[in-house]
Scaffold this motif. Structure first.
Motif, PDB file in Angstrom:
ATOM      1  N   LYS A  59       8.024  -5.499   7.578  1.00  0.00           N
ATOM      2  CA  LYS A  59       8.399  -4.859   8.654  1.00  0.00           C
ATOM      3  C   LYS A  59       9.868  -4.627   9.087  1.00  0.00           C
ATOM      4  O   LYS A  59      10.782  -5.304   8.366  1.00  0.00           O
ATOM      5  CB  LYS A  59       8.057  -5.875   9.928  1.00  0.00           C
ATOM      6  CG  LYS A  59       6.720  -6.217  10.258  1.00  0.00           C
ATOM      7  CD  LYS A  59       6.330  -7.355  11.385  1.00  0.00           C
ATOM      8  CE  LYS A  59       4.710  -7.447  11.430  1.00  0.00           C
ATOM      9  NZ  LYS A  59       4.540  -8.447  12.460  1.00  0.00           N
TER      10      LYS A  59
ATOM     11  N   LYS B  54      14.561   6.551  14.571  1.00  0.00           N
ATOM     12  CA  LYS B  54      14.003   7.840  14.000  1.00  0.00           C
ATOM     13  C   LYS B  54      15.007   8.838  14.184  1.00  0.00           C
ATOM     14  O   LYS B  54      15.422   9.614  13.152  1.00  0.00           O
ATOM     15  CB  LYS B  54      12.771   8.122  14.543  1.00  0.00           C
ATOM     16  CG  LYS B  54      11.696   7.298  14.151  1.00  0.00           C
ATOM     17  CD  LYS B  54      10.311   7.697  14.767  1.00  0.00           C
ATOM     18  CE  LYS B  54      10.100   7.711  15.969  1.00  0.00           C
ATOM     19  NZ  LYS B  54       8.639   8.232  16.580  1.00  0.00           N
TER      20      LYS B  54
ATOM     21  N   ASP C 118      11.336   2.171  16.207  1.00  0.00           N
ATOM     22  CA  ASP C 118       9.956   2.086  15.683  1.00  0.00           C
ATOM     23  C   ASP C 118       9.697   1.122  14.832  1.00  0.00           C
ATOM     24  O   ASP C 118      10.552   1.020  13.906  1.00  0.00           O
ATOM     25  CB  ASP C 118       9.834   3.558  14.975  1.00  0.00           C
ATOM     26  CG  ASP C 118       8.115   3.837  14.612  1.00  0.00           C
ATOM     27  OD1 ASP C 118       7.344   2.990  14.976  1.00  0.00           O
ATOM     28  OD2 ASP C 118       8.035   4.672  13.701  1.00  0.00           O
TER      29      ASP C 118
ATOM     30  N   ARG D  54       8.024  -0.691  12.187  1.00  0.00           N
ATOM     31  CA  ARG D  54       7.037  -0.155  10.857  1.00  0.00           C
ATOM     32  C   ARG D  54       6.800  -1.357  10.071  1.00  0.00           C
ATOM     33  O   ARG D  54       7.521  -2.250   9.895  1.00  0.00           O
ATOM     34  CB  ARG D  54       7.835   0.888  10.097  1.00  0.00           C
ATOM     35  CG  ARG D  54       8.444   2.160  10.829  1.00  0.00           C
ATOM     36  CD  ARG D  54       7.129   3.097  11.241  1.00  0.00           C
ATOM     37  NE  ARG D  54       6.739   3.518  10.001  1.00  0.00           N
ATOM     38  CZ  ARG D  54       6.918   4.577   9.341  1.00  0.00           C
ATOM     39  NH1 ARG D  54       7.806   5.551   9.902  1.00  0.00           N
ATOM     40  NH2 ARG D  54       6.468   5.135   8.178  1.00  0.00           N
ATOM     41  N   THR D  55       5.699  -0.941   9.390  1.00  0.00           N
ATOM     42  CA  THR D  55       5.167  -2.225   8.576  1.00  0.00           C
ATOM     43  C   THR D  55       4.983  -1.854   7.005  1.00  0.00           C
ATOM     44  O   THR D  55       4.856  -2.549   6.229  1.00  0.00           O
ATOM     45  CB  THR D  55       3.591  -2.656   8.747  1.00  0.00           C
ATOM     46  OG1 THR D  55       2.913  -1.430   8.847  1.00  0.00           O
ATOM     47  CG2 THR D  55       3.837  -3.294  10.268  1.00  0.00           C
ATOM     48  N   ASP D  56       5.615  -0.495   6.959  1.00  0.00           N
ATOM     49  CA  ASP D  56       5.610  -0.024   5.553  1.00  0.00           C
ATOM     50  C   ASP D  56       7.002   0.346   4.891  1.00  0.00           C
ATOM     51  O   ASP D  56       7.279   1.460   4.260  1.00  0.00           O
ATOM     52  CB  ASP D  56       4.847   1.303   5.609  1.00  0.00           C
ATOM     53  CG  ASP D  56       5.568   2.400   6.622  1.00  0.00           C
ATOM     54  OD1 ASP D  56       6.156   2.161   7.408  1.00  0.00           O
ATOM     55  OD2 ASP D  56       5.147   3.747   6.615  1.00  0.00           O
TER      56      ASP D  56
ATOM     57  N   VAL E 268      11.358   3.893   4.012  1.00  0.00           N
ATOM     58  CA  VAL E 268      10.315   3.789   5.000  1.00  0.00           C
ATOM     59  C   VAL E 268       9.347   4.694   4.726  1.00  0.00           C
ATOM     60  O   VAL E 268       9.653   5.849   4.800  1.00  0.00           O
ATOM     61  CB  VAL E 268      10.894   3.591   6.428  1.00  0.00           C
ATOM     62  CG1 VAL E 268       9.826   3.331   7.495  1.00  0.00           C
ATOM     63  CG2 VAL E 268      11.841   2.739   6.630  1.00  0.00           C
ATOM     64  N   GLY E 269       8.172   4.340   4.414  1.00  0.00           N
ATOM     65  CA  GLY E 269       6.960   5.267   3.928  1.00  0.00           C
ATOM     66  C   GLY E 269       7.591   5.884   2.592  1.00  0.00           C
ATOM     67  O   GLY E 269       7.675   5.122   1.595  1.00  0.00           O
TER      68      GLY E 269
END
Length: 362
Positions: A2, A7, A15, A17-19, A120-121
């Motif tokens: 996390k 952004k 945001d 995020r978990t990725d 991230v991603g």
């Protein structure tokens, strides 16, 4: 893992995020699991563009955790060590470091604006101020991880990374407040409370807390202020305590042109004005050449409390162990990373009950 990601500059929320993933640590870097992170007003200032930051970026610059891995050139840290994160890592070799101004070292700061610390991603993502403590893990230069004893609570270690070092350092390092002095502190947020504690440590006899939010006055007194007032009552209190001459030191912790000017006007001739607040480029303060000449008040900007984290984090912990620096009492609220936007909203809304909010990762 996390991470809370900005952004684009100007966004009010992050945001979560978990990725997210960290970059692989280089030979002189360390991989840290974050256990606690403080929410500082500088995070908000970076989000709205007042302070320089890059997006997309993982926010957060005040934190503590445990080392997961170290690069091959790191010999003085090992997995399992507890560390405080500093966003101004001194390289130890540049002109500033060699001249006793480690807080002005720009070596790692420049790298923070050129080297993404996360992905991230599939997108390379920067860490705010070279950190990114609103993430479960981060990778940073070895110089940015200051070892602390394992009995120090992680939330205490997190506070030392920015707010406490900035505030107490402004008193002890930048201003070098003398015992028996009179001190006015303009702004009673987390850093202002640290300034007040620093003034108490330095032996100031009168410490005046100035804040328009009256609900903050009791907290200011609990941490060492002898008096508290709103800006409207400041001149009257100056007259009462100094006979109108002004305070020996006025320390501004807001970053607005009006409060900087107020600090100057509150200081006696020959006194010292310390500017701690991080203001924007639009905040322009005017002085006449005559008043600067006649009054001879010293104006000292204070970045990061003029601190060397290698020295001063240990010094703050010794004050804490001696019962002279209240760090646990500064923690007003604990929240999970998933609630980070609630914490940011409370900070931006000026919640009077908050001194410092801590994101916990347990």
């Amino acid at each position: 893992m996390k991470a809370a990601v900005l952004k684009q500059i100007g966004d009010d929320e992050l945001d979560v995020r978990t990725d997210a993933a960290v970059v692989a640590p280089g030979p002189d870097e360390v991989h840290v699991r974050i256990r606690a992170a403080g929410i500082c007003h500088s995070d908000v200032s970076a989000m709205n563009g007042t302070l320089p930051a890059l997006a997309p970026g993982v926010m957060g610059h005040e934190g503590a955790g445990e080392v997961l891995a170290v690069g091959e050139q790191v010999t003085d840290l090992a997995p399992g060590d507890h560390v405080t994160i500093t966003f101004v890592p001194p390289c130890g070799k540049c002109r500033e470091c060699l001249h006793g101004q480690a807080h002005l070292c720009a070596v790692h700061t420049i790298a923070a604006f050129t080297s993404p610390r996360f992905e991230v991603g599939t997108e390379p993502t920067f860490g705010f101020a070279g950190c990114g403590t609103f993430a479960e893990e981060l990778v940073l230069p070895r110089d940015g991880a200051i070892k602390i004893d394992p009995d120090v609570p992680f939330e205490v270690g997190a506070l030392l990374g920015c707010g406490v070092l900035t505030g107490v350092g402004a008193v002890l390092n930048t201003a070098q407040v003398e015992p028996g002095s009179t001190v006015a502190v303009i702004g009673c947020g987390g850093v202002g409370i640290s300034v007040i504690q620093g003034a108490r440590l330095a032996g100031a006899t009168e410490i005046v807390a100035v804040d328009p939010v009256t609900q903050k006055h009791d907290a200011a007194k609990r941490f060492g202020a002898t008096h508290a007032t709103t800006p409207d009552g400041f001149d009257e209190l100056k007259q009462e305590l100094t006979g109108g001459a002004g305070f020996d030191y006025a320390i501004e912790v807001v970053g607005l042109a009006a409060t900087i000017r107020s600090a100057y006007d509150a200081t006696r001739r020959g006194g010292t004005v310390v500017i701690v607040g991080a203001g924007g480029e639009d905040q322009k303060v005017e002085f006449t050449a005559q008043e600067l000449f006649i009054n001879e008040r010293k104006i000292l900007p204070s970045f990061y409390g003029s601190a060397d984290p290698r020295r001063d984090i240990d010094r703050m912990l010794r004050f804490w162990r001696a019962g002279r620096l209240d760090l646990e009492g500064m923690v007003s609220r604990r929240l999970a990373l998933s609630d980070i936007n609630d914490g940011l909203a409370a900070l931006q809304g000026g919640d009077a009950a908050l001194v410092r909010q801590i994101v916990t990762f347990d």
